[in-house]
Design an enzyme around this catalytic site. Sequence first.
Site, PDB file in Angstrom:
ATOM      1  N   ASP A  23       0.873  -1.170   0.000  1.00  0.00           N
ATOM      2  CA  ASP A  23       0.000   0.000   0.000  1.00  0.00           C
ATOM      3  C   ASP A  23       0.915   1.226   0.000  1.00  0.00           C
ATOM      4  O   ASP A  23       2.126   1.109   0.235  1.00  0.00           O
ATOM      5  CB  ASP A  23      -0.881  -0.043   1.248  1.00  0.00           C
ATOM      6  CG  ASP A  23      -1.715   1.207   1.416  1.00  0.00           C
ATOM      7  OD1 ASP A  23      -2.369   1.615   0.437  1.00  0.00           O
ATOM      8  OD2 ASP A  23      -1.695   1.785   2.510  1.00  0.00           O
ATOM      9  N   ASP A  50      -0.327   5.065   0.929  1.00  0.00           N
ATOM     10  CA  ASP A  50      -0.669   6.135   1.873  1.00  0.00           C
ATOM     11  C   ASP A  50      -0.616   5.638   3.311  1.00  0.00           C
ATOM     12  O   ASP A  50      -1.323   4.705   3.691  1.00  0.00           O
ATOM     13  CB  ASP A  50      -2.060   6.678   1.560  1.00  0.00           C
ATOM     14  CG  ASP A  50      -2.098   7.374   0.209  1.00  0.00           C
ATOM     15  OD1 ASP A  50      -1.343   8.344   0.031  1.00  0.00           O
ATOM     16  OD2 ASP A  50      -2.861   6.939  -0.674  1.00  0.00           O
TER      17      ASP A  50
END
Length: 240
Positions: A24, A26
Amino acid sequence: MKQTVIFLIQIKMTLQPVTHVLFDMDGLILNTEDLYTIGFQQVASRYGKEFTFALKCQIMGQQSREFAASIIQGLDLPMTVDEFLAETRKIFNELFPQCQLMPGVEKLIRHLHTHNVPIGLATSSSKETYDLKVSKHLDFFELLPYKTWGSSDPDVNRGKPYPDIFLVAAAKFPDRPAPEKCLVFEDSLNGVRAAKAAGMQVVMVPDRRLDRNLTADATLVLDSIEQFKPELFGLPLYDD
């Protein structure tokens, strides 16, 4: 010391070796979750509302239009989704280029790249916001050759907690590994649930404010990527 050794053995017994890794972005690679909070609060403050941590946990990992709708509903804002996205886009155009790498992430990704472990990016961000966020880290993100932008990719029909993004991201590896051969790194509850739904193991590095009782779906929970030991998942040991 004996208890620590026993604990590590127990962990190893529950973990399975992997060959591919998905990240991922963020709040995991970049500190953009802090910037999202600033931006969303700026809009909420105009209407006397507070963008709470509880609401933040609810929306983390969602695609752009999904989180906009969730915030509008959660704070009862007199805005449409398009209006909310337009307002926040102005704010994030200034904030996102300021983002920084999270602790430990550069060491890990460079290590995996050096040892030819296939690695990819699976972010709910759009390609447009991705470009803003990585503008000062272009060389680093070239280390992640397989990229999926959930809010821009037509094959990602549903955001996290649905498994779509991780299944699409894994399919971009040339050898198309089985889900159980993929390890996901996530910071959000929605992301962990998505990885689990995709049949993948997931290392969670949550916000320190998050109740750890909520992280049970994660394969392994760490306070920082700096604590990660690649060998626990059959990946090459760090060289130092």
